[in-house]
Design an enzyme around this catalytic site. Sequence first.
Site, PDB file in Angstrom:
ATOM      1  N   GLU A   1      -6.859  -8.079  -0.201  1.00 49.65           N
ATOM      2  CA  GLU A   1      -7.131  -7.938   1.285  1.00 49.65           C
ATOM      3  C   GLU A   1      -8.711  -7.560   1.498  1.00 49.65           C
ATOM      4  O   GLU A   1      -8.873  -6.501   0.748  1.00 49.65           O
ATOM      5  CB  GLU A   1      -6.176  -7.018   2.063  1.00 49.65           C
ATOM      6  CG  GLU A   1      -5.028  -7.293   2.210  1.00 49.65           C
ATOM      7  CD  GLU A   1      -4.041  -6.087   3.082  1.00 49.65           C
ATOM      8  OE1 GLU A   1      -4.715  -5.594   4.056  1.00 49.65           O
ATOM      9  OE2 GLU A   1      -2.966  -6.064   2.522  1.00 49.65           O
TER      10      GLU A   1
ATOM     11  N   GLU B   1       0.808  -1.215   0.185  1.00 49.78           N
ATOM     12  CA  GLU B   1       0.084   0.078  -0.106  1.00 49.78           C
ATOM     13  C   GLU B   1       0.713   1.218   0.078  1.00 49.78           C
ATOM     14  O   GLU B   1       0.796   2.056   0.872  1.00 49.78           O
ATOM     15  CB  GLU B   1      -1.002  -0.147   1.117  1.00 49.78           C
ATOM     16  CG  GLU B   1      -1.902  -1.190   1.020  1.00 49.78           C
ATOM     17  CD  GLU B   1      -2.967  -1.468   2.258  1.00 49.78           C
ATOM     18  OE1 GLU B   1      -2.680  -0.593   3.175  1.00 49.78           O
ATOM     19  OE2 GLU B   1      -3.988  -2.023   1.854  1.00 49.78           O
TER      20      GLU B   1
HETATM   21  C1  GAL Z   1      -4.409  -3.051   4.905  1.00 46.33           C
HETATM   22  C2  GAL Z   1      -2.687  -3.344   5.014  1.00 46.33           C
HETATM   23  C3  GAL Z   1      -2.810  -4.299   6.208  1.00 46.33           C
HETATM   24  C4  GAL Z   1      -3.712  -4.274   7.296  1.00 46.33           C
HETATM   25  C5  GAL Z   1      -4.962  -4.106   6.861  1.00 46.33           C
HETATM   26  C6  GAL Z   1      -6.109  -3.748   8.035  1.00 46.33           C
HETATM   27  O1  GAL Z   1      -4.638  -1.742   4.534  1.00 46.33           O
HETATM   28  O2  GAL Z   1      -2.290  -3.675   4.058  1.00 46.33           O
HETATM   29  O3  GAL Z   1      -1.337  -4.686   6.573  1.00 46.33           O
HETATM   30  O4  GAL Z   1      -2.990  -3.156   8.191  1.00 46.33           O
HETATM   31  O5  GAL Z   1      -5.280  -2.780   6.284  1.00 46.33           O
HETATM   32  O6  GAL Z   1      -7.303  -3.558   7.412  1.00 46.33           O
END
Ligand code: GAL
Length: 683
Positions: free
Chosen positions: A307, A151
Amino acid sequence: MAFTDTVGEIFYGGDYNPDQWSEEIWQEDMRLMKAAGVNMVSIGMWAWAHIQPKEDVWNWTFMDKIMNMFAEHGIYVDLATPTAAQPNWLSKKYPEILPVMADGMRMSYGSRQTFCPTSEKLLGFNAEITRRIVERYKDHPTLAAWHIGNEYSHLVILCHCESCESIFRTWLKAKYKNLDGVNEAWGTVFWSNTYGEWDEIISPKITAHQNNPCHLLDYKRFTSDAYLASFQNEADICREITPDIPITTNYLYEFNNLDYFKWSQQIDFVAVSSFPDTKPGEHIGKPPFSHAKMRGLKRGEPFVILEQAANNVNWRDANNNKKPGIMRLWSYQGLAHGSDGLCFFQWRASLKGAEKFHSAMLPHAGADTRIHKEIKQLGAELPKIKEIIGSRVHSKIAILFDYESWWALDNKPGTTTFLEYNNQVQKFFLALHEMNIPCDIVFATDPELSFKDYDILIAPAMYIIQPGVANKIKAFVKKGGSFLTNFSSGMVDETEAVFEGGYPGPLRDLLGFWVEEFESILEGVDNSVKLSNKLGGKKESYPATIWADILRLETAKSIGKWTKDFYKGKTCLTENKFGKGKAYYIGTDLGVEFNKTILAKLCKDHKIKPLLKTPKNVEAAVRTKGKKEWLFVMNHNFKATKVTLPKAGLIDIITGKKMSKIITLKALDTVILKEKIKKTKKK
Ligand code: GAL
């Protein structure tokens, strides 16, 4: 080769942080992952301190073991370079790698993603650890993809350190050749801001009054490029050593600090962290808006949700849960709109650290939990629908999207702070979404930008007219296309210089008017626009918010007028014939309801029909591959809902069941329908 080829399945899995767990837990995780249908995990993104605990100490034991364990269990790895969180020893020894904020203060270490994107020192360390990782695992049978960093720019939007300033000056020299070019482009004669020497140019830090708009815009462009260069610093190493392993990094949901279009031309597949708001009453079309962008970034190719949350997140003010069935429904929604993967943050919920209360595929309470059971159910269903892999979403309508207009409007150029670029765009997407009419997103800075596949083009809040774009739009309309745009479009060029002679600048002949005046509609002020005919809708007038344009017509016809204020009776809505097509303009914000009305009319003109007529909150989407077609029908209602399908006899590939023409979709349920394949009888 498609990025899904190695795994051969819809990606299903999550981030996994084995360095947080003992080896016994790893064994248990392997068993539970297999039982849950996990086929791919992302590992390594936070493991730098484990791999390189000191500048000259390397420890590969745990990485070697876990990679081998995944290989033994037939689970693929999306292997990250750990450069999103450099170890403390590195930040302590070389503090110049830490970013500087707009107030000139250097940030401290102690969390993650706290680095300057241009620090030569850090780029050197990044390259070294990347090369070691790639060399070590390049032939590993479980390696499916490289995941560079994490990110980018999420937490350090702009860095103001000396290194960035010096590289910014180099970036400006390449762009404008000399200082006169910079002064001219930025209009620095204003407020006596003329630069006489290159080293007078600094980053747009906190100063007494507004920064120069083009200085801000160029610093955003530069920052996006600087992060991209730091990504490429690692991606180039991966490409050199393993040219066949696809490379990605995860983008953020509805994020605008980076020009994701430019970025996406440097990656092999788009991956996104998708965490839509779970607030009750959120529009069901918001995640599809983000998905449409993600598939547009590589001109229609499938992307991956790399994710998402199995349940709650930990970073909103108050974090509510995904009600039973929502995680599955939103997962199918992601697939319906072009994703070929569904992964989560994260596999096993952490016991310590800042994210310990973030949900995971395996919650703190273990496998015998609602969340984990839902994860297992989805994991068991996905192999049944893998035939959709590689299929695409097709649309006859496109929205023209521009990250730079978003940046410029975010810098609040002095019109109204109520105008939010992404919101404006979304209101048109949502209108189409509510009608089950698919819409693509195309990008104004795409050098190959073409509208040839489309009948309708929408360009909301197109504040900057990027070079060459106006002519492309005109050619599209001349040939018979319909173009729709709205207020705040066509105001400035790419240096943010206002077009003389009235907005909409280079779109003036296409739209057939010029804007004499505009004003912000203040909160509590009541005005509306009365349509000259109802445009096929039910209402005669719609309340206006945010902005009021007062137009002077040339060739355009008025189709809606202001009802109040000193501009009562003046035109706000126009239609203009141009070649074989027509161009429409809305000089205010009349809301999603009105956008639906005007878009329904345009769709009717072009014989574009909804994919399916459905009850409220039942969504339809189609993916196609060659002659094959899959109709997704998703019930977002918390109650069973009757839906009439195009015909009887379609097969739901999740359950294998044959559907009648009218079906009752259970609360939050999905069906993915295809024609029954006739079996040829064996002779
Ligand atoms: C994403 C990030 C992860 C974790 C997640 C929590 O943005 O890549 O490492 O922090 O959010 O929602």
